[in-house]
Design a protein around this motif. Structure first.
Motif, short mmCIF file in Angstrom:
data_model
loop_
_atom_site.label_atom_id
_atom_site.label_comp_id
_atom_site.label_asym_id
_atom_site.label_seq_id
_atom_site.Cartn_x
_atom_site.Cartn_y
_atom_site.Cartn_z
N ILE A 71 -17.31 -52.24 -36.43
CA ILE A 71 -17.40 -51.91 -35.00
C ILE A 71 -17.64 -50.42 -34.81
O ILE A 71 -18.03 -49.99 -33.71
N HIS A 72 -17.46 -49.63 -35.87
CA HIS A 72 -17.64 -48.18 -35.77
C HIS A 72 -19.03 -47.73 -36.24
O HIS A 72 -19.30 -46.53 -36.26
N PHE A 73 -19.89 -48.70 -36.64
CA PHE A 73 -21.24 -48.29 -37.03
C PHE A 73 -22.31 -49.32 -36.67
O PHE A 73 -23.49 -49.00 -36.65
N SER A 74 -21.92 -50.58 -36.40
CA SER A 74 -22.90 -51.63 -36.13
C SER A 74 -22.84 -52.07 -34.67
O SER A 74 -21.82 -52.63 -34.22
N GLU A 75 -23.93 -51.82 -33.95
CA GLU A 75 -24.01 -52.25 -32.55
C GLU A 75 -23.88 -53.77 -32.45
O GLU A 75 -23.21 -54.30 -31.56
N HIS A 76 -24.51 -54.47 -33.38
CA HIS A 76 -24.52 -55.92 -33.37
C HIS A 76 -23.10 -56.47 -33.46
O HIS A 76 -22.71 -57.37 -32.69
N VAL A 77 -22.30 -55.96 -34.39
CA VAL A 77 -20.94 -56.44 -34.57
C VAL A 77 -20.06 -56.03 -33.39
O VAL A 77 -19.25 -56.82 -32.90
N ALA A 78 -20.22 -54.79 -32.93
CA ALA A 78 -19.39 -54.31 -31.82
C ALA A 78 -19.58 -55.18 -30.58
O ALA A 78 -18.61 -55.58 -29.93
N VAL A 79 -20.82 -55.50 -30.26
CA VAL A 79 -21.11 -56.33 -29.08
C VAL A 79 -20.57 -57.75 -29.30
O VAL A 79 -19.99 -58.37 -28.39
N ALA A 104 -18.02 -58.53 -30.92
CA ALA A 104 -16.57 -58.45 -30.81
C ALA A 104 -16.11 -58.21 -29.38
O ALA A 104 -14.91 -58.08 -29.12
N GLY A 105 -17.06 -58.13 -28.44
CA GLY A 105 -16.70 -57.96 -27.04
C GLY A 105 -16.61 -56.53 -26.57
O GLY A 105 -16.13 -56.26 -25.46
N LEU A 106 -17.09 -55.60 -27.38
CA LEU A 106 -17.07 -54.19 -27.02
C LEU A 106 -18.40 -53.80 -26.37
O LEU A 106 -19.42 -54.48 -26.58
N PRO A 107 -18.42 -52.69 -25.61
CA PRO A 107 -19.68 -52.27 -24.99
C PRO A 107 -20.70 -51.76 -25.98
O PRO A 107 -21.89 -51.64 -25.67
N GLY A 108 -20.27 -51.45 -27.17
CA GLY A 108 -21.13 -50.90 -28.21
C GLY A 108 -20.26 -50.28 -29.28
O GLY A 108 -19.04 -50.48 -29.31
N VAL A 109 -20.88 -49.53 -30.19
CA VAL A 109 -20.12 -48.84 -31.24
C VAL A 109 -19.10 -47.89 -30.61
O VAL A 109 -19.40 -47.18 -29.65
N VAL A 110 -17.88 -47.91 -31.15
CA VAL A 110 -16.80 -47.09 -30.58
C VAL A 110 -16.17 -46.24 -31.68
O VAL A 110 -16.29 -46.53 -32.87
N SER A 111 -15.50 -45.18 -31.26
CA SER A 111 -14.83 -44.29 -32.21
C SER A 111 -13.59 -44.96 -32.81
O SER A 111 -13.02 -45.89 -32.22
N PHE A 135 -11.16 -47.40 -26.28
CA PHE A 135 -12.09 -46.84 -27.25
C PHE A 135 -13.08 -45.92 -26.54
O PHE A 135 -13.39 -46.12 -25.36
N ALA A 136 -13.59 -44.96 -27.27
CA ALA A 136 -14.65 -44.10 -26.75
C ALA A 136 -15.99 -44.61 -27.28
O ALA A 136 -16.27 -44.49 -28.48
N PRO A 137 -16.83 -45.21 -26.44
CA PRO A 137 -18.16 -45.64 -26.89
C PRO A 137 -19.00 -44.44 -27.31
O PRO A 137 -18.99 -43.40 -26.65
N VAL A 138 -19.71 -44.58 -28.43
CA VAL A 138 -20.54 -43.49 -28.95
C VAL A 138 -21.98 -44.00 -29.05
O VAL A 138 -22.28 -44.89 -29.84
N SER A 139 -22.85 -43.42 -28.26
CA SER A 139 -24.25 -43.83 -28.22
C SER A 139 -24.95 -43.48 -29.52
O SER A 139 -24.56 -42.56 -30.25
N ALA A 140 -26.03 -44.23 -29.80
CA ALA A 140 -26.84 -43.95 -31.00
C ALA A 140 -27.74 -42.74 -30.81
O ALA A 140 -28.28 -42.21 -31.80
N ILE A 141 -27.90 -42.28 -29.57
CA ILE A 141 -28.87 -41.20 -29.33
C ILE A 141 -28.28 -39.94 -28.71
O ILE A 141 -28.96 -38.94 -28.56
#
Length: 342
Positions: free
Chosen positions: A241-249, A251-258, A291-297
């Motif tokens: 969940i801390h590096f894969s957008e696919h897994v984070a989503v 798992a019900g998260l908005p995206g990769v989180v810290s 969690f703090a969401p961390v964008s890829a960009i």
């Protein structure tokens, strides 16, 4: 398992470069993390580890426990909700850490299992270094969505998928597989108060400089995906969940989180930098609220604030209430630290 006692079958040796790597990851700026002369001036034989350096050890210990005695859980579905650390003395280069663990309590709510695990660190001289309590919640594997399991298995480090871990426990050839963990039956561990021997003489702020209600200067810390990858490598936290957008989503998260423990470590560095003393924190506890969401960009920002909540003139200590927030999200439900003052 409540009350049973387990120990890592090998010790972990604290290294000079590992301390520097960890200090870089949690933005620990004190010179005693980086330069021997600064550590010698404080009375230590080698570099002093940041206060949450043991967050490398606790997850390692827990993973070994889940590998060897709690094999019914998917590691990717185990979430840490609270961490409390009591420091009896700081960790320094050359410490050979012996790690012991106890399951203190267990309760089940719906499809969630809640466990409190007490972890104890001692060194090669059987000196008590830290006592920590970790609260984790785990989803039972029967309830984990198939698409999430598939997503995790596709990206998690080789050998850490649930099916691989179960196969490892059924190895028939060679010596019995213990996952790096053994059960202990006959040894009582030390359990004392915070050691305030001369080596712990505080070197930072003076007790008389603070008042109840004193506000600490705020600090804003930027975090990028690169920072998360670096912390994952330094700490050994391989949760996707801390590096894969696919897994984070999935798992019900908005995206990769810290990482929660990364945020906790950044908070400890915020405190020790303000105090001017890398060993001033005697107790530190965080209940994770978000969690703090961390964008890829682009980078996200975490803002830390603190306030003096209480003062103890007998111990010349202060209790600090901490907050951490990112984009309006509250990251700490409750966070406090006890610090020693001159």
């Amino acid at each position: 398992m409540v009350g049973r006692h387990y120990r890592m079958s090998d010790h972990y040796e604290v290294g000079r470069e590992k301390i520097r790597e960890f200090a870089r990851a949690v933005r620990g700026r004190h010179r005693a993390h980086w330069h021997e002369d600064a550590a010698w001036e404080l009375g230590y034989d080698g570099l002093v580890a940041p206060p949450t350096f043991s967050s490398i050890i606790w997850p390692l210990l827990q993973r070994r426990m889940f590998d060897s005695v709690l094999t019914g859980y998917d590691i990717s579905q185990v979430l840490q909700t609270e961490q409390r650390i009591r420091a009896h003395r700081p960790l320094v280069v050359g410490d050979q850490l012996r790690c012991d663990s106890y399951v203190e309590s267990f309760r089940q709510v719906s499809d969630m299992d809640f466990m409190v695990i007490r972890n104890v660190l001692t060194n090669q001289y059987k000196e008590l270094l830290q006592t920590a309590h970790t609260t984790v919640v785990a989803r039972t594997d029967a309830e984990v969505a198939t698409d999430l399991v598939t997503a995790v298995d596709g990206v998690i480090m080789s050998g850490e998928a649930l099916s691989h871990r179960r196969d490892a426990t059924r190895r028939s050839a060679g010596p019995p597989f213990d996952g790096g963990m053994i059960e202990c039956f006959d040894e009582v561990l030390p359990d004392g108060g915070v050691d305030e021997a001369p080596v712990r003489v505080p070197r930072g702020l003076a007790f008389g400089e603070l008042r109840i209600g004193t506000e600490l200067p705020a600090r804003v810390v930027p975090l990028s995906r690169g920072d998360l990858v670096n912390y994952a490598g330094v700490s050994g936290d391989s949760n996707p969940i801390h590096f894969s957008e696919h897994v984070a989503v999935a798992a019900g998260l908005p995206g990769v989180v810290s990482h929660g423990l990364l945020t906790m470590g950044l908070g400890a560095s915020y405190l020790t930098d303000w105090l001017g003393d890398p060993a001033a924190i005697s107790e530190y506890g965080v209940r994770f609220a978000g969690f703090a969401p961390v964008s890829a960009i682009r980078q996200c920002e975490i803002e830390f604030r603190g306030r003096v909540k209480a003062l103890d003139p007998h111990r010349r200590a202060a209790t600090i209430a901490l907050t951490a927030s990112s984009e309006g999200r509250k990251l700490f439900g409750r966070a406090t630290a006890q610090v020693l003052l001159r």
